[in-house]
Scaffold this motif. Sequence first.
Motif, PDB file in Angstrom:
ATOM      1  N   ILE A  32       5.846  15.034  11.986  1.00 25.64           N
ATOM      2  CA  ILE A  32       6.387  14.151  10.980  1.00 25.64           C
ATOM      3  C   ILE A  32       5.674  14.855   9.674  1.00 25.64           C
ATOM      4  CG2 ILE A  32       6.159  11.846   9.858  1.00 25.64           C
ATOM      5  CD1 ILE A  32       6.213  10.955  12.890  1.00 25.64           C
ATOM      6  N   GLU A  33       4.643  15.371   9.597  1.00 26.23           N
ATOM      7  CA  GLU A  33       3.971  16.012   8.325  1.00 26.23           C
ATOM      8  C   GLU A  33       4.846  17.155   7.972  1.00 26.23           C
ATOM      9  OE1 GLU A  33      -0.504  16.389   8.241  1.00 26.23           O
ATOM     10  OE2 GLU A  33      -0.342  15.128  10.114  1.00 26.23           O
ATOM     11  N   LYS A  55       1.014  -1.390   0.013  1.00 26.05           N
ATOM     12  CA  LYS A  55      -0.019  -0.074  -0.143  1.00 26.05           C
ATOM     13  C   LYS A  55       1.062   1.172  -0.073  1.00 26.05           C
ATOM     14  CE  LYS A  55      -3.776  -2.065   2.618  1.00 26.05           C
ATOM     15  NZ  LYS A  55      -4.532  -1.668   3.967  1.00 26.05           N
ATOM     16  N   GLY A  56       0.243   2.132  -0.563  1.00 26.91           N
ATOM     17  CA  GLY A  56       1.065   3.684  -0.332  1.00 26.91           C
ATOM     18  C   GLY A  56       0.398   4.360   0.790  1.00 26.91           C
ATOM     19  N   GLY A  57       1.120   5.448   1.347  1.00 29.70           N
ATOM     20  CA  GLY A  57       0.727   6.294   2.131  1.00 29.70           C
ATOM     21  C   GLY A  57       0.596   5.690   3.775  1.00 29.70           C
ATOM     22  N   VAL A  58       1.520   4.780   3.870  1.00 34.25           N
ATOM     23  CA  VAL A  58       1.557   4.017   5.145  1.00 34.25           C
ATOM     24  C   VAL A  58       2.941   4.729   5.994  1.00 34.25           C
ATOM     25  CG1 VAL A  58       0.426   1.987   4.364  1.00 34.25           C
ATOM     26  CG2 VAL A  58       2.860   2.076   4.151  1.00 34.25           C
ATOM     27  N   GLY A  59       3.749   5.220   5.157  1.00 36.37           N
ATOM     28  CA  GLY A  59       5.017   5.848   5.766  1.00 36.37           C
ATOM     29  C   GLY A  59       6.163   5.182   5.476  1.00 36.37           C
ATOM     30  N   LYS A  60       6.298   4.617   4.362  1.00 37.69           N
ATOM     31  CA  LYS A  60       7.492   3.977   3.954  1.00 37.69           C
ATOM     32  C   LYS A  60       8.551   5.049   3.725  1.00 37.69           C
ATOM     33  CE  LYS A  60       5.745   2.120   0.332  1.00 37.69           C
ATOM     34  NZ  LYS A  60       4.484   2.336   0.228  1.00 37.69           N
ATOM     35  N   THR A  61       8.155   6.045   2.882  1.00 38.20           N
ATOM     36  CA  THR A  61       9.349   7.002   2.546  1.00 38.20           C
ATOM     37  C   THR A  61       9.862   8.035   3.845  1.00 38.20           C
ATOM     38  OG1 THR A  61       8.363   7.335   0.407  1.00 38.20           O
ATOM     39  CG2 THR A  61       9.646   9.073   1.323  1.00 38.20           C
ATOM     40  N   THR A  62       8.888   7.840   4.434  1.00 34.86           N
ATOM     41  CA  THR A  62       9.066   8.754   5.916  1.00 34.86           C
ATOM     42  C   THR A  62       9.916   8.069   6.750  1.00 34.86           C
ATOM     43  OG1 THR A  62       6.922   9.604   5.730  1.00 34.86           O
ATOM     44  CG2 THR A  62       8.097   9.753   7.948  1.00 34.86           C
ATOM     45  N   MET A 110       1.812   5.766  12.284  1.00 33.77           N
ATOM     46  CA  MET A 110       0.518   6.599  12.127  1.00 33.77           C
ATOM     47  C   MET A 110      -0.349   6.114  13.197  1.00 33.77           C
ATOM     48  SD  MET A 110       0.144   7.936   8.230  1.00 33.77           S
ATOM     49  CE  MET A 110       1.407   7.235   7.069  1.00 33.77           C
ATOM     50  N   TYR A 124      11.635   7.376  16.124  1.00 35.64           N
ATOM     51  CA  TYR A 124      12.349   6.801  15.194  1.00 35.64           C
ATOM     52  C   TYR A 124      13.862   6.143  15.673  1.00 35.64           C
ATOM     53  CZ  TYR A 124       9.073   8.080  11.554  1.00 35.64           C
ATOM     54  OH  TYR A 124       8.011   7.856  10.738  1.00 35.64           O
ATOM     55  N   VAL A 171       5.135   4.057  16.060  1.00 33.20           N
ATOM     56  CA  VAL A 171       5.221   5.512  15.584  1.00 33.20           C
ATOM     57  C   VAL A 171       3.977   6.074  15.663  1.00 33.20           C
ATOM     58  CG1 VAL A 171       6.291   7.177  13.857  1.00 33.20           C
ATOM     59  CG2 VAL A 171       7.501   4.868  14.353  1.00 33.20           C
ATOM     60  N   PRO A 172       3.728   7.065  16.519  1.00 27.04           N
ATOM     61  CA  PRO A 172       2.202   7.846  16.327  1.00 27.04           C
ATOM     62  C   PRO A 172       2.186   8.647  15.174  1.00 27.04           C
ATOM     63  CG  PRO A 172       3.482   8.250  18.380  1.00 27.04           C
ATOM     64  CD  PRO A 172       4.360   7.618  17.642  1.00 27.04           C
ATOM     65  N   ALA A 173       0.976   8.875  14.978  1.00 25.34           N
ATOM     66  CA  ALA A 173       0.447  10.027  14.191  1.00 25.34           C
ATOM     67  C   ALA A 173       1.068  11.505  14.641  1.00 25.34           C
ATOM     68  CB  ALA A 173      -0.957  10.096  13.698  1.00 25.34           C
ATOM     69  N   LEU A 174       1.955  11.928  14.142  1.00 21.59           N
ATOM     70  CA  LEU A 174       2.301  13.136  14.876  1.00 21.59           C
ATOM     71  C   LEU A 174       2.412  14.233  13.828  1.00 21.59           C
ATOM     72  CD1 LEU A 174       5.377  11.545  16.930  1.00 21.59           C
ATOM     73  CD2 LEU A 174       3.206  12.741  17.968  1.00 21.59           C
TER      74      LEU A 174
HETATM   75  N1  LIG Z   1       3.702   9.166  12.012  1.00 18.95           N
HETATM   76  C1  LIG Z   1       3.110   9.935  11.202  1.00 18.95           C
HETATM   77  N2  LIG Z   1       2.631  10.917  11.548  1.00 18.95           N
HETATM   78  C2  LIG Z   1       1.961  11.685  10.741  1.00 18.95           C
HETATM   79  N3  LIG Z   1       2.006  11.832   9.500  1.00 18.95           N
HETATM   80  C3  LIG Z   1       2.600  10.929   8.853  1.00 18.95           C
HETATM   81  C4  LIG Z   1       3.344   9.879   9.797  1.00 18.95           C
HETATM   82  N4  LIG Z   1       4.198   9.037   9.039  1.00 18.95           N
HETATM   83  C5  LIG Z   1       3.954   9.606   7.409  1.00 18.95           C
HETATM   84  N5  LIG Z   1       3.127  10.628   7.552  1.00 18.95           N
HETATM   85  C6  LIG Z   1       2.645  11.299   6.545  1.00 18.95           C
HETATM   86  O1  LIG Z   1       1.830  10.538   5.679  1.00 18.95           O
HETATM   87  C7  LIG Z   1       2.284  11.022   4.266  1.00 18.95           C
HETATM   88  C8  LIG Z   1       2.299   9.544   3.763  1.00 18.95           C
HETATM   89  O2  LIG Z   1       3.800   9.131   4.096  1.00 18.95           O
HETATM   90  P1  LIG Z   1       4.805   8.450   3.193  1.00 18.95           P
HETATM   91  O3  LIG Z   1       6.099   8.208   4.094  1.00 18.95           O
HETATM   92  O4  LIG Z   1       5.031   9.204   2.111  1.00 18.95           O
HETATM   93  O5  LIG Z   1       4.359   6.905   2.792  1.00 18.95           O
HETATM   94  P2  LIG Z   1       4.559   6.120   1.581  1.00 18.95           P
HETATM   95  O6  LIG Z   1       6.106   6.171   1.182  1.00 18.95           O
HETATM   96  O7  LIG Z   1       4.264   4.574   2.245  1.00 18.95           O
HETATM   97  O8  LIG Z   1       3.587   6.321   0.461  1.00 18.95           O
HETATM   98  C9  LIG Z   1       2.889  11.957   3.998  1.00 18.95           C
HETATM   99  O9  LIG Z   1       2.433  12.971   4.111  1.00 18.95           O
HETATM  100  C10 LIG Z   1       3.808  11.860   5.585  1.00 18.95           C
HETATM  101  O10 LIG Z   1       4.258  13.068   6.022  1.00 18.95           O
END
Ligand SMILES: Nc1ncnc2c1ncn2[C@@H]1O[C@H](COP(=O)(O)OP(=O)(O)O)[C@@H](O)[C@H]1O
Lengths: 245, 515
Positions: A212-213, A10-17, A179, A235, A206-209
Amino acid sequence: MKVLAMYNIKGGVGKTTTAVNLAYLAAREGQRTLLWDLDPQAAATFLFRVRPRVKGGSRALLTRGRPLAAALKETDFEGLDLLPADFSYRNMDLELDDTKKRTRKLGQLISTLSGDYDMVFLDCPPSISLVSENVMRASDLLVVPLIPATLSLRTLDQLTGFVADAGGNQPQVKAFFSMADRRKRLHRQVIATLSADHPHVARTIVPALSIIEQMAERRAPVPAFAPRSRAAICYEQLWAEIRPT
Amino acid sequence: MRRSSFPPYLVVGQGQLLGFPEADESPLTVEALAAALTDDFAIEFGPPSVVHGADLDTFDRRLGAAGFSLHHLSDPAGQQLVLIPPGAHAPLTMPVTNAHWPALVTALPAGAVRDELAPLVTIRALMVLDERDHRIRHGELRNEDQKILARLQLIEQAADAPAWLSVNPLRGYGGDTRRAVRLLTAAGFPPIRPVQVALTRNDTGVRQVRIERSAPAITLLVAAWSEHLAVMRANLPGVLDDVDTEFLHDFRVALRRTRSILKLGRAALPKDVSDRWEPDLKWLGDLTTPVRDLDVYELGLPEMAGWLKAAGPADLQTFAVQLRRHRSAARRTLVRGLRSARFRNVLSGWADVLADLAGPPPGQASGLTVGELANRSIGRAYRRVVRGGADIDQGTPAEALHSLRKRCKELRYALELFAPISDRAARKRVVADLKDLQDVLGRFQDADVQKQTLYRFAEQMREAHAPTKALLAMGELVSHLDADQQRARGEFDRAFARFSRPAGRTRIRLLRVGR
Ligand SMILES: Nc1ncnc2c1ncn2[C@@H]1O[C@H](COP(=O)(O)OP(=O)(O)O)[C@@H](O)[C@H]1O
Ligand SMILES: [Mg+2]
């Protein structure tokens, strides 16, 4: 050299972060670190202020023998280099299909840098594809961010099954909750049932914070611009828990 | 054009170096740099910090002679040694804490820098030859995305000296950096090639004097003496501070040469000069002898340990301690002597004599020319060696060989003194044969003297109730020396025959007549 892939279908789960923050922490502790942004959307590349361009595109790297070293960019952080994404990476599956060792090509390319780096992070696009198969083969560890939801367990099981089927080198799998929101009952429930003693789930959550955004505006890893924030500490904990030795 | 040699040790460990000398008309400042760049680029600098740089080498510039340079850098963050090898090899660095100079290489922390230095420096101390402060401001060159393209260092020495900018592109940003560099170049800050900071060479060796055979002999004598006096003066501080053993050694060599010239030059000098100065110079020689003798033993300890067969190196410990104690006492006497009024008077009086002899009128000096004096002295010294050697046979006592060694030294100094007017090839051959003979005689006498000294040391050790093993080890050393002495004695006949053969005689004649 250890290869770590941030992976989830899935996308948007925090991989890149995760990739950006952990790679930064690895470099900060003195590891010679490389992050390869494999996602044509180039989010990690953007976060390091690097332009998403690779001369000759993925074709040059995969089929024309252009050395990876020629495409490297030093980030603003000591010991951390980036192999940028390029829009052409969207065709990587097709190009891999054209090469001889179609499932092992990425691993081969990465191993050409084994003398230069201690840690290589792969930030993967969300999919199941020839690219992901290559990533499985190339990696020592899959780091899987999970958003606590009903289907989390199913996602993880699917993934471990996929790894088992892939054959050849089998990476370790380590998932963690990303998140997580304690105010949501569902999140609390899923975390409670899944993380108790699941061998593939890390203790660190890792909570939603909101800080991080902010990475998108600051264009830097959290521990670099907010070293004492709760997010940075999370982290650091996650890295201490999963870092390969 | 102002000097703009860039100290390369300041950018150690970083990539490509581009520097910019300060343009004469426009000073190199942060503002000037910013003004030269377009909107695609931004530069930022942090506050200045002071880096202290000290250039190190031995007193006789062994590192410089081998093409190396060594620097001790300190700033608030820490200290390091930077060794820059010759050619394009990468510099070696080593963190240090509390480094004090001068220091022997054995006092440095173990590592690649020390390993590289040890064979070059050997027993000489490293000392600070030059030092300076740099003000350094670290900065960055960025693009429109605020991505760092290159790390910058703005380097300033003293207030009025030129400043430099070093530009170290990040990997993958060479092209972008070059664009910025072109803009800076166009604005009057052209790249320079980094030039190593040249250590000011202060040669302590004997310089060759240029002189004609027909010049007054006294001119040559004064030139040589002045050279030796300069060497003595240059080495004196190192002797007083006990920096390393070679200061005293070099001091003594210059003194010995001074005395031998006094003897060789007698015929060309005003009557009273030799008689007046020989006792004072001998006093100075005698003052310095005890410490040098003990230095020789101390430097020789590792080799002596290798001679032992039944005993082990640890058995020499008592001897080593005793040497150290004797040396401390001897040094106190030496330092007292070198700080005495008599010493000061000898040195300044001798300098005055040289000044007098150098200036007109020539006084009651004889009108001997360099060529005439050379013919006399070389001929006389050569005959004395040949006669002395011919008298030696199997039954001759050791004293005769010792005195022959002295005569050889005199001849050697004569050949050295008159080298500027003598035939190079002939002199080289004579010196080669003479060296062999001196070597044999030296080994013979040194072993003889050392045997007696070790015996005295052993006696003192026995009185101080030294362990039996320590005494037995001394016995082994004496026995080794005895064997050495016998061997040297056995080689004497051949060495002397070689020296006194007809070919040698012909060459001496050639030296006397001149080219
Ligand atoms: N722990 C977190 N708390 C709040 N926002 C987060 C967190 N982890 C990721 N995000 C946000 O969620 C979005 C998707 O994260 P991203 O790392 O790009 O996911 P992916 O690479 O899996 O698509 C980004 O806007 C990122 O800033
Ligand atoms: Mg992503």
